[in-house]
Design a protein around this motif. Sequence first.
Motif, PDB file in Angstrom:
ATOM      1  N   THR A  30       1.981  -7.525   2.609  1.00 28.09           N
ATOM      2  CA  THR A  30       1.001  -8.546   2.554  1.00 28.09           C
ATOM      3  C   THR A  30      -0.467  -7.622   1.916  1.00 28.09           C
ATOM      4  O   THR A  30      -0.239  -6.644   1.844  1.00 28.09           O
ATOM      5  CB  THR A  30       0.605  -8.968   3.808  1.00 28.09           C
ATOM      6  N   ILE A  31      -1.335  -8.559   1.590  1.00 25.06           N
ATOM      7  CA  ILE A  31      -2.632  -8.075   0.969  1.00 25.06           C
ATOM      8  C   ILE A  31      -3.197  -7.024   2.160  1.00 25.06           C
ATOM      9  O   ILE A  31      -3.751  -5.892   2.014  1.00 25.06           O
ATOM     10  CB  ILE A  31      -3.491  -8.966   0.580  1.00 25.06           C
ATOM     11  N   GLU A  32      -2.973  -7.650   3.364  1.00 27.76           N
ATOM     12  CA  GLU A  32      -3.640  -6.637   4.504  1.00 27.76           C
ATOM     13  C   GLU A  32      -3.030  -5.604   4.815  1.00 27.76           C
ATOM     14  O   GLU A  32      -3.611  -4.224   5.019  1.00 27.76           O
ATOM     15  CB  GLU A  32      -3.265  -7.574   5.690  1.00 27.76           C
ATOM     16  N   ASP A  33      -1.610  -5.277   4.310  1.00 27.91           N
ATOM     17  CA  ASP A  33      -0.641  -3.987   4.412  1.00 27.91           C
ATOM     18  C   ASP A  33      -1.415  -3.156   3.414  1.00 27.91           C
ATOM     19  O   ASP A  33      -1.824  -1.683   3.711  1.00 27.91           O
ATOM     20  CB  ASP A  33       0.428  -4.209   4.153  1.00 27.91           C
ATOM     21  N   LEU A  34      -1.998  -3.592   2.432  1.00 29.82           N
ATOM     22  CA  LEU A  34      -2.445  -2.733   1.146  1.00 29.82           C
ATOM     23  C   LEU A  34      -3.820  -2.393   1.508  1.00 29.82           C
ATOM     24  O   LEU A  34      -4.159  -1.006   1.430  1.00 29.82           O
ATOM     25  CB  LEU A  34      -2.632  -3.476  -0.201  1.00 29.82           C
TER      26      LEU A  34
END
Length: 193
Positions: free
Chosen positions: A159-163
Amino acid sequence: MRKLIIGITGASGACYGIRALQMLREIEDVQTHLVISPSGMRTALEEGTGLSGEDIRALADVCHHHKDIGASIASGSFRADGMLVAPCSIKTLSGIAHCYADDLMTRAADVCLKERRRVVLMVRETPLHAGHITLMDQATRSGAIIMPPVPGFYTQPKTIEDLVTQTVGRALDLFDIDHPSVRRWKKECATEA
């Protein structure tokens, strides 16, 4: 108690500063001091973070008005571990590089640099022209660390949150703050092909 100053400017990527505040809340011995510019607040709202201005300010232990150059963090006598500017606009980079401390964001960064404290600038601009690169060089020569939020993909983010979390975690590493969500490179024994 460790103290870290977090600056959020008007460059795209307010999620980096917000995520830094969220991650630091999970670490008991770090007190956060927030400076958010009006442009930073506007960008945070327009980028759909889902947080109001009050919500963002509530993530910090202490909030400072961006024009309050009499704030505690404007003095070298304030014992901070450093400052993370996430994201860092080119305007803010220019102020820091030229020691032009006309607001609390640039003054706090300038104070950290003069006191030989860590300053990490997550510069958010692309493409870059020679003037931008010159500013980054000048800020680096004064002691700042330029860390554009360039994601690593070896962690296989979903996810973008992971990045964002991984990138912010690596920025916190530069302050010797180890957050458990940071995924580390694991070298495996390789066989020759």
